[in-house]
Design a protein around this motif. Sequence first.
Motif, PDB file in Angstrom:
ATOM      1  N   TYR A  44       0.837  -1.206   0.000  1.00 14.82           N
ATOM      2  CA  TYR A  44       0.000   0.000   0.000  1.00 14.82           C
ATOM      3  C   TYR A  44       0.874   1.260   0.000  1.00 14.82           C
ATOM      4  CZ  TYR A  44      -3.146   3.711   1.287  1.00 14.82           C
ATOM      5  OH  TYR A  44      -3.822   4.907   1.286  1.00 14.82           O
ATOM      6  N   LEU A  45       1.901   1.272   0.833  1.00  6.00           N
ATOM      7  CA  LEU A  45       2.768   2.452   0.893  1.00  6.00           C
ATOM      8  C   LEU A  45       3.531   2.640  -0.421  1.00  6.00           C
ATOM      9  CD1 LEU A  45       4.108   2.311   4.561  1.00  6.00           C
ATOM     10  CD2 LEU A  45       2.276   3.740   3.631  1.00  6.00           C
ATOM     11  N   ASP A  46       3.896   1.529  -1.068  1.00  6.10           N
ATOM     12  CA  ASP A  46       4.545   1.647  -2.387  1.00  6.10           C
ATOM     13  C   ASP A  46       3.593   2.301  -3.382  1.00  6.10           C
ATOM     14  OD1 ASP A  46       6.807   0.465  -1.425  1.00  6.10           O
ATOM     15  OD2 ASP A  46       6.410  -1.520  -2.285  1.00  6.10           O
ATOM     16  N   PHE A  47       2.327   1.903  -3.324  1.00  6.89           N
ATOM     17  CA  PHE A  47       1.292   2.488  -4.191  1.00  6.89           C
ATOM     18  C   PHE A  47       1.171   3.991  -3.932  1.00  6.89           C
ATOM     19  CE2 PHE A  47      -3.197   3.843  -3.772  1.00  6.89           C
ATOM     20  CZ  PHE A  47      -3.581   3.848  -5.102  1.00  6.89           C
ATOM     21  N   LEU A  48       1.100   4.345  -2.659  1.00  4.92           N
ATOM     22  CA  LEU A  48       0.975   5.756  -2.276  1.00  4.92           C
ATOM     23  C   LEU A  48       2.179   6.563  -2.786  1.00  4.92           C
ATOM     24  CD1 LEU A  48      -0.059   6.908   1.278  1.00  4.92           C
ATOM     25  CD2 LEU A  48       2.193   7.540   0.467  1.00  4.92           C
ATOM     26  N   ASN A  49       3.365   6.014  -2.600  1.00  3.81           N
ATOM     27  CA  ASN A  49       4.561   6.735  -3.041  1.00  3.81           C
ATOM     28  C   ASN A  49       4.635   6.819  -4.571  1.00  3.81           C
ATOM     29  OD1 ASN A  49       5.687   7.432  -0.500  1.00  3.81           O
ATOM     30  ND2 ASN A  49       6.357   5.319  -0.221  1.00  3.81           N
ATOM     31  N   ALA A  50       4.143   5.777  -5.249  1.00  2.00           N
ATOM     32  CA  ALA A  50       4.124   5.811  -6.718  1.00  2.00           C
ATOM     33  C   ALA A  50       3.183   6.915  -7.204  1.00  2.00           C
ATOM     34  CB  ALA A  50       3.689   4.448  -7.269  1.00  2.00           C
ATOM     35  N   GLN A  51       2.043   7.053  -6.547  1.00  2.00           N
ATOM     36  CA  GLN A  51       1.095   8.099  -6.951  1.00  2.00           C
ATOM     37  C   GLN A  51       1.654   9.495  -6.672  1.00  2.00           C
ATOM     38  OE1 GLN A  51      -2.993   7.352  -5.530  1.00  2.00           O
ATOM     39  NE2 GLN A  51      -3.279   6.670  -7.647  1.00  2.00           N
ATOM     40  N   LEU A  52       2.322   9.644  -5.545  1.00  2.00           N
ATOM     41  CA  LEU A  52       2.916  10.949  -5.239  1.00  2.00           C
ATOM     42  C   LEU A  52       3.998  11.291  -6.261  1.00  2.00           C
ATOM     43  CD1 LEU A  52       3.037  10.641  -1.358  1.00  2.00           C
ATOM     44  CD2 LEU A  52       1.612  12.210  -2.695  1.00  2.00           C
ATOM     45  N   THR A  53       4.725  10.262  -6.689  1.00  2.00           N
ATOM     46  CA  THR A  53       5.741  10.488  -7.721  1.00  2.00           C
ATOM     47  C   THR A  53       5.089  11.024  -8.992  1.00  2.00           C
ATOM     48  OG1 THR A  53       7.102   8.726  -6.786  1.00  2.00           O
ATOM     49  CG2 THR A  53       7.587   9.383  -9.055  1.00  2.00           C
ATOM     50  N   GLU A  54       3.950  10.443  -9.362  1.00  2.00           N
ATOM     51  CA  GLU A  54       3.235  10.928 -10.550  1.00  2.00           C
ATOM     52  C   GLU A  54       2.768  12.365 -10.360  1.00  2.00           C
ATOM     53  OE1 GLU A  54       1.209   6.892 -12.372  1.00  2.00           O
ATOM     54  OE2 GLU A  54       0.270   7.750 -10.594  1.00  2.00           O
ATOM     55  N   LEU A  55       2.200  12.655  -9.190  1.00  2.00           N
ATOM     56  CA  LEU A  55       1.668  14.003  -8.953  1.00  2.00           C
ATOM     57  C   LEU A  55       2.771  15.059  -8.964  1.00  2.00           C
ATOM     58  CD1 LEU A  55      -0.960  13.158  -6.167  1.00  2.00           C
ATOM     59  CD2 LEU A  55      -1.447  14.021  -8.483  1.00  2.00           C
ATOM     60  N   LEU A  56       3.987  14.627  -8.583  1.00  2.00           N
ATOM     61  CA  LEU A  56       5.093  15.582  -8.525  1.00  2.00           C
ATOM     62  C   LEU A  56       5.964  15.547  -9.778  1.00  2.00           C
ATOM     63  CD1 LEU A  56       5.715  14.885  -4.803  1.00  2.00           C
ATOM     64  CD2 LEU A  56       5.246  17.163  -5.729  1.00  2.00           C
ATOM     65  N   THR A  57       5.542  14.755 -10.750  1.00  2.00           N
ATOM     66  CA  THR A  57       6.323  14.645 -11.984  1.00  2.00           C
ATOM     67  C   THR A  57       5.539  15.134 -13.198  1.00  2.00           C
ATOM     68  OG1 THR A  57       7.394  12.674 -11.059  1.00  2.00           O
ATOM     69  CG2 THR A  57       7.670  13.051 -13.420  1.00  2.00           C
ATOM     70  N   ASN A  58       4.218  14.893 -13.201  1.00  2.00           N
ATOM     71  CA  ASN A  58       3.436  15.101 -14.428  1.00  2.00           C
ATOM     72  C   ASN A  58       2.649  16.412 -14.475  1.00  2.00           C
ATOM     73  OD1 ASN A  58       4.356  12.559 -15.082  1.00  2.00           O
ATOM     74  ND2 ASN A  58       2.495  11.522 -14.413  1.00  2.00           N
ATOM     75  N   TYR A  59       2.766  17.241 -13.454  1.00  2.00           N
ATOM     76  CA  TYR A  59       1.909  18.430 -13.387  1.00  2.00           C
ATOM     77  C   TYR A  59       2.693  19.732 -13.262  1.00  2.00           C
ATOM     78  CZ  TYR A  59      -1.592  14.856 -13.034  1.00  2.00           C
ATOM     79  OH  TYR A  59      -2.375  13.776 -13.321  1.00  2.00           O
ATOM     80  N   GLY A  60       3.968  19.688 -13.599  1.00  2.00           N
ATOM     81  CA  GLY A  60       4.776  20.895 -13.453  1.00  2.00           C
ATOM     82  C   GLY A  60       5.040  21.173 -11.988  1.00  2.00           C
ATOM     83  N   PRO A  61       5.554  22.366 -11.684  1.00  2.00           N
ATOM     84  CA  PRO A  61       5.836  22.689 -10.279  1.00  2.00           C
ATOM     85  C   PRO A  61       4.523  22.790  -9.494  1.00  2.00           C
ATOM     86  CG  PRO A  61       6.912  24.241 -11.792  1.00  2.00           C
ATOM     87  CD  PRO A  61       5.942  23.443 -12.603  1.00  2.00           C
ATOM     88  N   VAL A  62       4.384  22.026  -8.430  1.00  2.00           N
ATOM     89  CA  VAL A  62       3.178  22.117  -7.615  1.00  2.00           C
ATOM     90  C   VAL A  62       3.498  22.844  -6.311  1.00  2.00           C
ATOM     91  CG1 VAL A  62       2.291  19.968  -8.613  1.00  2.00           C
ATOM     92  CG2 VAL A  62       3.405  19.927  -6.368  1.00  2.00           C
ATOM     93  N   GLY A  63       2.449  23.451  -5.741  1.00  2.00           N
ATOM     94  CA  GLY A  63       2.644  24.175  -4.478  1.00  2.00           C
ATOM     95  C   GLY A  63       3.035  23.230  -3.360  1.00  2.00           C
ATOM     96  N   GLY A  64       2.387  22.052  -3.358  1.00  2.00           N
ATOM     97  CA  GLY A  64       2.711  21.097  -2.320  1.00  2.00           C
ATOM     98  C   GLY A  64       1.673  20.007  -2.223  1.00  2.00           C
ATOM     99  N   ILE A  65       1.853  19.149  -1.235  1.00  2.00           N
ATOM    100  CA  ILE A  65       0.933  18.035  -0.976  1.00  2.00           C
ATOM    101  C   ILE A  65       0.277  18.260   0.385  1.00  2.00           C
ATOM    102  CG2 ILE A  65       0.678  15.534  -0.713  1.00  2.00           C
ATOM    103  CD1 ILE A  65       1.590  16.273  -3.520  1.00  2.00           C
ATOM    104  N   TRP A  66      -1.048  18.184   0.380  1.00  2.00           N
ATOM    105  CA  TRP A  66      -1.846  18.390   1.605  1.00  2.00           C
ATOM    106  C   TRP A  66      -2.346  17.019   2.041  1.00  2.00           C
ATOM    107  CZ3 TRP A  66      -6.374  18.581   4.476  1.00  2.00           C
ATOM    108  CH2 TRP A  66      -6.630  19.720   5.253  1.00  2.00           C
ATOM    109  N   PHE A  67      -1.719  16.468   3.082  1.00  5.18           N
ATOM    110  CA  PHE A  67      -2.044  15.102   3.523  1.00  5.18           C
ATOM    111  C   PHE A  67      -3.189  15.095   4.523  1.00  5.18           C
ATOM    112  CE2 PHE A  67       2.451  14.070   2.302  1.00  5.18           C
ATOM    113  CZ  PHE A  67       2.153  13.033   1.429  1.00  5.18           C
TER     114      PHE A  67
END
Length: 391
Positions: free
Chosen positions: A139-162
Motif C-alpha cells: 500500500y505504501l509503495d502504491f501511495l509513493n508511486a502516486q505521489l511520484t506521478e503528482l510531482l512529476t506530471n503536473y509541473g511545479p506544484v505548491g505542495g501536498i496536503w495530507f
Amino acid sequence: MFIHWGVYSQLGAGEWVMEQRGIPVPTYEWLASAFNPVKFDAHEWVSLAKSAGVRYITITARHHDGFSMFATKATPYNIVDWTPLKRDPLKELADECTRQGIKLFFYYSQLDWHHPDYWPRGRTGLKTARGESGDWNRYLDFLNAQLTELLTNYGPVGGIWFDGMWDKPNADWQLSRTYALIHRLQPSALIVPNHHKAPLPGEDAQTFEQDLPGANTAGFNTSEIGSLPLETSLTMNNSWGFNITDRSFKSTHDLIGTLVRAAGHGANLLLNIGPRPDGTIQPEAAERLREIGLWLTTYGASIYGTRAGPVAPRDWGVTTRRGDTVFVHVLKWPDRLLSMPVPGGRVTHAWILGSGEHVAFTQNADALTLTLPVAEPSAPDRVVALIVSGR
Ligand code: H79
C-alpha cells in the motif's frame, strides 16, 4: 481555495458518504463508473478563484474513497480509465493555474476505503466488504508511486496536503521515506499535514481544520502551535464535498471576518468549495467568492504578505503587519474610541485603509487610543493603517 470534488459529489451528501452509508466497494465502483462531469471547465474555476483574490488552490487528488481524480498508472481506479469523461481534470487545472499565476496543491488521503492493501484497517472503512488481509508495504509503495506521478506530471506544484493519517495513528507510515521523496522530486513543494498533531520533522506548514490556530472548537485539533507557516481550512457551509441539502452557507461578512482573524493569527485561509457532479460550482459559493474578492481589492493590502501583528488577537479584532505598517482590523466594536497596547513602537501616522481619511490618535507608554469612524453594520471590518517607528 480548497476544492473537494470526486465520485461522492454525485450523491450530494458530502465526501464521507461511502463510510456514512456503508456503501460496499463494488457498489461504489459502479458509482465511479458513472461519474461524468462534462461541464468541468478549468478556465472557469481558476478565473473564479482569481476574481476571489485566491493565491493558491488545494484540490482533492484522492480522498478517503480511494478514487484517483488524475491519470495514474498505479491503479485503473482513476478518472481517466474508469469513467466516461476520460479527461484528467488535475492536468487541466494545473495548466490553467500556470496561465493565471495561481499555485496548485494536491490534497492526498493517506487513508483509503477502497484499496485491498490498506490493512490492517483503521477506525473507518470497516463496512466496505473488502478481504480480511492485505500488504501494508505494498500500500505504501502504491501511495509513493502516486505521489511520484503528482510531482512529476503536473509541473511545479505548491505542495501536498495530507489527510487521513489519524485513521491509523499508530501505524508505521514511513513518513520520512515519503517526505524525502517529495522533497527530492520538488524541493520547493510544501508538505502540509492535516494529522491534527504538532508538526513532525520534514513538514513545512501546520494546518488547522475548521479552527483558527490554537483553537479547538472542532474537537480534534491540537492546541500546540509550532514555528511553521500556518493555515486554517474552512467550509463555506457545513460540508466539504457537495451536499445538496446543506443550505447553511456562512455570510460573506462572516467569511471575511474569518479571513481577517486568520491573518491576525499569522495564518492563510483555505476556504472550501464543493463543486457539483456535473463540474459546475454552486452559485451560492461563486457569489461569496466574488464578494470576498471585491473586498480584497480595497483591503487586500492589509492581508496579503502580512504577518500576525504586534497586538495579539482580541475579541474586537486583530492586527497584521508588513514592515513598519501595522493594520488594526476592528471587527466587533461598537464605539469610536478603541484602546490597545502599544503596537511595538511610536505611531507616526494613522489612516483608514481605503478612504485614506486621517484617524486621530493618542498614545503614551501604556496604550494607543484610536478615534474610529462610526461603525457601519454592513462593513465587516474597519481597517486602520498605522506607521510605527522604532520597531
Ligand atoms: O477532507 C475533509 C474531511 O473529509 C476530512 N478533512 C477535511 C479537510 C476529515 N475527515 N474526518 N475529519 C475530517 C474529521 C476527523 C474526525 C476524527 Fe475521528 C475524529 C478523526 C479522528 C477522531 C471520526 C472518529 C473519524 C475517526 C474517528
